[in-house]
Design a protein around this motif. Structure first.
Motif, PDB file in Angstrom:
ATOM      1  N   TYR A 279       0.828  -1.206   0.000  1.00  0.00           N
ATOM      2  CA  TYR A 279       0.000   0.000   0.000  1.00  0.00           C
ATOM      3  C   TYR A 279       0.861   1.254   0.000  1.00  0.00           C
ATOM      4  O   TYR A 279       0.651   2.170  -0.798  1.00  0.00           O
ATOM      5  CB  TYR A 279      -0.937  -0.013   1.213  1.00  0.00           C
ATOM      6  CG  TYR A 279      -1.724   1.258   1.358  1.00  0.00           C
ATOM      7  CD1 TYR A 279      -2.841   1.494   0.572  1.00  0.00           C
ATOM      8  CD2 TYR A 279      -1.345   2.237   2.276  1.00  0.00           C
ATOM      9  CE1 TYR A 279      -3.570   2.682   0.692  1.00  0.00           C
ATOM     10  CE2 TYR A 279      -2.067   3.415   2.404  1.00  0.00           C
ATOM     11  CZ  TYR A 279      -3.169   3.631   1.607  1.00  0.00           C
ATOM     12  OH  TYR A 279      -3.877   4.796   1.724  1.00  0.00           O
ATOM     13  N   GLN A 280       1.829   1.297   0.897  1.00  0.00           N
ATOM     14  CA  GLN A 280       2.666   2.485   1.031  1.00  0.00           C
ATOM     15  C   GLN A 280       3.589   2.698  -0.162  1.00  0.00           C
ATOM     16  O   GLN A 280       3.787   3.825  -0.601  1.00  0.00           O
ATOM     17  CB  GLN A 280       3.519   2.400   2.304  1.00  0.00           C
ATOM     18  CG  GLN A 280       2.728   2.519   3.569  1.00  0.00           C
ATOM     19  CD  GLN A 280       2.077   3.877   3.722  1.00  0.00           C
ATOM     20  OE1 GLN A 280       2.636   4.901   3.358  1.00  0.00           O
ATOM     21  NE2 GLN A 280       0.879   3.899   4.269  1.00  0.00           N
TER      22      GLN A 280
ATOM     23  N   GLY B 218      -0.309   3.553  -2.725  1.00  0.00           N
ATOM     24  CA  GLY B 218      -0.554   4.870  -2.147  1.00  0.00           C
ATOM     25  C   GLY B 218      -2.026   5.205  -2.014  1.00  0.00           C
ATOM     26  O   GLY B 218      -2.842   4.393  -1.632  1.00  0.00           O
ATOM     27  N   GLN B 219      -2.358   6.423  -2.351  1.00  0.00           N
ATOM     28  CA  GLN B 219      -3.716   6.918  -2.173  1.00  0.00           C
ATOM     29  C   GLN B 219      -4.681   6.453  -3.262  1.00  0.00           C
ATOM     30  O   GLN B 219      -5.875   6.665  -3.154  1.00  0.00           O
ATOM     31  CB  GLN B 219      -3.700   8.446  -2.129  1.00  0.00           C
ATOM     32  CG  GLN B 219      -2.820   9.018  -1.042  1.00  0.00           C
ATOM     33  CD  GLN B 219      -3.219   8.553   0.347  1.00  0.00           C
ATOM     34  OE1 GLN B 219      -4.393   8.477   0.652  1.00  0.00           O
ATOM     35  NE2 GLN B 219      -2.236   8.242   1.173  1.00  0.00           N
ATOM     36  N   ASN B 220      -4.185   5.831  -4.292  1.00  0.00           N
ATOM     37  CA  ASN B 220      -5.029   5.439  -5.421  1.00  0.00           C
ATOM     38  C   ASN B 220      -5.537   4.009  -5.333  1.00  0.00           C
ATOM     39  O   ASN B 220      -5.794   3.381  -6.344  1.00  0.00           O
ATOM     40  CB  ASN B 220      -4.238   5.611  -6.735  1.00  0.00           C
ATOM     41  CG  ASN B 220      -3.782   7.023  -6.928  1.00  0.00           C
ATOM     42  OD1 ASN B 220      -4.498   7.956  -6.597  1.00  0.00           O
ATOM     43  ND2 ASN B 220      -2.589   7.199  -7.439  1.00  0.00           N
ATOM     44  N   ILE B 221      -5.718   3.499  -4.154  1.00  0.00           N
ATOM     45  CA  ILE B 221      -6.067   2.088  -4.007  1.00  0.00           C
ATOM     46  C   ILE B 221      -7.561   1.817  -4.201  1.00  0.00           C
ATOM     47  O   ILE B 221      -7.939   0.721  -4.575  1.00  0.00           O
ATOM     48  CB  ILE B 221      -5.593   1.548  -2.646  1.00  0.00           C
ATOM     49  CG1 ILE B 221      -5.621   0.023  -2.656  1.00  0.00           C
ATOM     50  CG2 ILE B 221      -6.423   2.126  -1.521  1.00  0.00           C
ATOM     51  CD1 ILE B 221      -4.956  -0.609  -1.496  1.00  0.00           C
TER      52      ILE B 221
ATOM     53  N   LYS C 161      -9.782   2.330  -6.431  1.00  0.00           N
ATOM     54  CA  LYS C 161     -10.182   1.793  -7.728  1.00  0.00           C
ATOM     55  C   LYS C 161      -9.435   0.508  -8.073  1.00  0.00           C
ATOM     56  O   LYS C 161      -9.766  -0.140  -9.051  1.00  0.00           O
ATOM     57  CB  LYS C 161      -9.932   2.823  -8.826  1.00  0.00           C
ATOM     58  CG  LYS C 161     -10.756   4.075  -8.664  1.00  0.00           C
ATOM     59  CD  LYS C 161     -10.417   5.079  -9.733  1.00  0.00           C
ATOM     60  CE  LYS C 161     -11.197   6.369  -9.490  1.00  0.00           C
ATOM     61  NZ  LYS C 161     -10.827   7.409 -10.442  1.00  0.00           N
ATOM     62  N   ARG C 162      -8.449   0.159  -7.255  1.00  0.00           N
ATOM     63  CA  ARG C 162      -7.598  -0.982  -7.584  1.00  0.00           C
ATOM     64  C   ARG C 162      -7.496  -2.010  -6.460  1.00  0.00           C
ATOM     65  O   ARG C 162      -6.498  -2.711  -6.357  1.00  0.00           O
ATOM     66  CB  ARG C 162      -6.209  -0.495  -7.943  1.00  0.00           C
ATOM     67  CG  ARG C 162      -6.224   0.434  -9.133  1.00  0.00           C
ATOM     68  CD  ARG C 162      -4.850   0.899  -9.468  1.00  0.00           C
ATOM     69  NE  ARG C 162      -4.335   1.723  -8.367  1.00  0.00           N
ATOM     70  CZ  ARG C 162      -3.134   2.251  -8.349  1.00  0.00           C
ATOM     71  NH1 ARG C 162      -2.318   2.045  -9.328  1.00  0.00           N
ATOM     72  NH2 ARG C 162      -2.745   2.981  -7.342  1.00  0.00           N
ATOM     73  N   VAL C 163      -8.500  -2.143  -5.650  1.00  0.00           N
ATOM     74  CA  VAL C 163      -8.467  -3.101  -4.545  1.00  0.00           C
ATOM     75  C   VAL C 163      -8.244  -4.529  -5.037  1.00  0.00           C
ATOM     76  O   VAL C 163      -7.407  -5.248  -4.481  1.00  0.00           O
ATOM     77  CB  VAL C 163      -9.735  -2.988  -3.658  1.00  0.00           C
ATOM     78  CG1 VAL C 163      -9.816  -4.134  -2.667  1.00  0.00           C
ATOM     79  CG2 VAL C 163      -9.745  -1.653  -2.932  1.00  0.00           C
ATOM     80  N   PRO C 164      -8.946  -4.989  -6.082  1.00  0.00           N
ATOM     81  CA  PRO C 164      -8.687  -6.356  -6.555  1.00  0.00           C
ATOM     82  C   PRO C 164      -7.237  -6.554  -7.022  1.00  0.00           C
ATOM     83  O   PRO C 164      -6.640  -7.600  -6.769  1.00  0.00           O
ATOM     84  CB  PRO C 164      -9.658  -6.540  -7.720  1.00  0.00           C
ATOM     85  CG  PRO C 164     -10.751  -5.557  -7.471  1.00  0.00           C
ATOM     86  CD  PRO C 164     -10.079  -4.389  -6.806  1.00  0.00           C
TER      87      PRO C 164
ATOM     88  N   LEU D 251      -5.040  -6.746  -3.830  1.00  0.00           N
ATOM     89  CA  LEU D 251      -5.156  -8.049  -3.166  1.00  0.00           C
ATOM     90  C   LEU D 251      -4.475  -9.146  -3.975  1.00  0.00           C
ATOM     91  O   LEU D 251      -3.782 -10.005  -3.408  1.00  0.00           O
ATOM     92  CB  LEU D 251      -6.627  -8.392  -2.928  1.00  0.00           C
ATOM     93  CG  LEU D 251      -7.354  -7.511  -1.917  1.00  0.00           C
ATOM     94  CD1 LEU D 251      -8.832  -7.863  -1.878  1.00  0.00           C
ATOM     95  CD2 LEU D 251      -6.726  -7.631  -0.542  1.00  0.00           C
ATOM     96  N   ALA D 252      -4.647  -9.111  -5.277  1.00  0.00           N
ATOM     97  CA  ALA D 252      -4.007 -10.115  -6.135  1.00  0.00           C
ATOM     98  C   ALA D 252      -2.486  -9.992  -6.055  1.00  0.00           C
ATOM     99  O   ALA D 252      -1.774 -11.008  -6.056  1.00  0.00           O
ATOM    100  CB  ALA D 252      -4.487  -9.953  -7.574  1.00  0.00           C
ATOM    101  N   ARG D 253      -1.994  -8.758  -5.976  1.00  0.00           N
ATOM    102  CA  ARG D 253      -0.542  -8.543  -5.905  1.00  0.00           C
ATOM    103  C   ARG D 253       0.022  -9.128  -4.621  1.00  0.00           C
ATOM    104  O   ARG D 253       1.039  -9.823  -4.633  1.00  0.00           O
ATOM    105  CB  ARG D 253      -0.256  -7.043  -5.964  1.00  0.00           C
ATOM    106  CG  ARG D 253       1.155  -6.701  -6.266  1.00  0.00           C
ATOM    107  CD  ARG D 253       1.350  -6.841  -7.729  1.00  0.00           C
ATOM    108  NE  ARG D 253       2.697  -6.581  -8.126  1.00  0.00           N
ATOM    109  CZ  ARG D 253       3.015  -6.322  -9.370  1.00  0.00           C
ATOM    110  NH1 ARG D 253       2.095  -6.257 -10.289  1.00  0.00           N
ATOM    111  NH2 ARG D 253       4.250  -6.148  -9.700  1.00  0.00           N
TER     112      ARG D 253
END
Length: 131
Positions: free
Chosen positions: A58-59, A63-66, A68-71, A74-76
């Motif tokens: 995350y860090q 960052g702050q753009n998570i 829209k990209r949660v899947p 999590l996959a990463r």
């Protein structure tokens, strides 16, 4: 920023996992711990590993753009952990310390224990070119 997983990402995760997995895999303390660590403690260790990998990813990568990209996030994290686990299994197998047939429980526990530090190496190396 392109968030597709490619061969370079795979290579970075494998190298990072290998870099921290090898020294720990030679540790007799890790081998013995895998024989005595209760399932509850092992579960806590795996959860802590995933949490710290997630915090780092995350860090350093999302960052702050998570939102829209949660899947993808999590996959990463889960993908890096799975790849790390497989690298650790291979290392332990090559050292004849992965008794999958004789004692599969110890083999799985041993790999999970060593995957903790190895996964941090994997996610850190994976993040190097993401900025």
């Amino acid at each position: 920023m392109d968030w597709k997983f490619n061969a370079e990402d795979l290579g970075q995760i494998v190298i990072g996992a290998f870099a921290l997995g090898v020294p720990i895999s030679f540790s007799e303390e890790a081998w013995q711990l895998s024989e005595s660590l209760p399932l509850l403690n092992l579960s806590v260790l795996v959860v802590l590993t995933l949490v710290f990998m997630g915090l780092y990813a995350y860090q350093s990568m999302f960052g702050q753009n998570i939102r829209k990209r949660v899947p993808v996030f999590l996959a990463r994290v889960l993908g890096a952990y799975l790849i790390t686990y497989l690298v650790v299994c291979l290392i332990l197998f090559s050292l004849n310390q992965f008794p999958l047939i004789d004692n599969w429980v110890v083999a799985v526990k041993r790999a999970l224990i060593i995957a903790m530090p190895a996964s941090m190496g994997a996610i850190i190396v994976d993040s190097f070119d993401k900025e």
